[in-house]
Design an enzyme around this catalytic site. Structure first.
Site, PDB file in Angstrom:
ATOM      1  N   HIS A  22       0.799  -1.226   0.000  1.00 41.36           N
ATOM      2  CA  HIS A  22       0.000   0.000   0.000  1.00 41.36           C
ATOM      3  C   HIS A  22       0.835   1.280   0.000  1.00 41.36           C
ATOM      4  O   HIS A  22       0.389   2.300  -0.516  1.00 41.36           O
ATOM      5  CB  HIS A  22      -0.953   0.000   1.196  1.00 41.36           C
ATOM      6  CG  HIS A  22      -2.027  -1.021   1.100  1.00 41.36           C
ATOM      7  ND1 HIS A  22      -1.807  -2.354   1.396  1.00 41.36           N
ATOM      8  CD2 HIS A  22      -3.320  -0.926   0.728  1.00 41.36           C
ATOM      9  CE1 HIS A  22      -2.926  -3.019   1.217  1.00 41.36           C
ATOM     10  NE2 HIS A  22      -3.860  -2.182   0.809  1.00 41.36           N
ATOM     11  N   ASP A  91      -9.780  -3.456   0.758  1.00 43.62           N
ATOM     12  CA  ASP A  91      -8.441  -3.346   1.349  1.00 43.62           C
ATOM     13  C   ASP A  91      -8.274  -4.366   2.453  1.00 43.62           C
ATOM     14  O   ASP A  91      -9.216  -4.635   3.213  1.00 43.62           O
ATOM     15  CB  ASP A  91      -8.234  -1.963   1.981  1.00 43.62           C
ATOM     16  CG  ASP A  91      -7.715  -0.943   1.018  1.00 43.62           C
ATOM     17  OD1 ASP A  91      -6.936  -1.314   0.123  1.00 43.62           O
ATOM     18  OD2 ASP A  91      -8.075   0.238   1.171  1.00 43.62           O
TER      19      ASP A  91
END
Length: 167
Positions: A22, A91
């Site tokens: 990320h 996510d």
């Protein structure tokens, strides 16, 4: 928006910054993935001794938005996050080894759900793999039946979307 909203956004951003995958992603993608999750309350954040250790978010899509998401993972609008009953993990961030705990908590919170995600490896960001998960109380036979139904519907929708020619 209030102080708790910004604290939550800060905790999630901090986890993103500590994730090998990320941390390479843009602020725009962070906003597209995190803000709808917060606003729709479609997330789980694990805190240990005041420190964020894991986070996940999900969208409940209809088939049309599912196809749209697969084609472009940054394409969902705020409203599309709650367009159906086909749950997708958007996510999954657990940079400190708390992935299994997050998985356990999600299985407890959603024991009868089928959930899918597109998984990326840090060294292969352009290639994703669709993975399937089941809630803790869902038996294997029922889960397989749902998996197969979802897969068939998705394959048909993708085939129609891309106008594949069968040889």
């Amino acid at each position: 928006m209030n102080q708790s909203y910004f604290n939550l956004l800060g905790n999630i951003t901090w986890l993103w910054m500590n994730s090998p995958l990320h941390k390479e992603w843009s602020c725009e993608l962070l906003a597209r993935n995190v803000i709808p999750a917060i606003e729709n309350e479609q997330y789980m954040l694990l805190i240990d001794d005041g420190i964020p250790v894991a986070y996940c978010s999900w969208a409940d899509l209809n088939l049309e938005n599912e196809v749209k998401y697969i084609k472009d993972i940054s394409s969902l609008t705020l409203e599309e996050w709650q367009s159906g009953d086909r749950r997708w993990i958007i996510d999954w961030v657990a940079p400190f080894g708390h992935s299994q705990l997050l998985y356990k908590k999600m299985c407890q919170k959603y024991p009868d759900m089928i959930v899918r995600s597109i998984r990326f490896q840090p060294n292969q960001k352009s290639v994703g793999k669709i993975s399937y998960f089941k809630g803790g109380k869902l038996d294997k036979k029922t889960a397989k039946k749902r998996f197969d139904t979802y897969q068939e519907e998705l394959a048909t929708a993708l085939k129609n979307e891309f106008n594949f020619i069968k040889k």
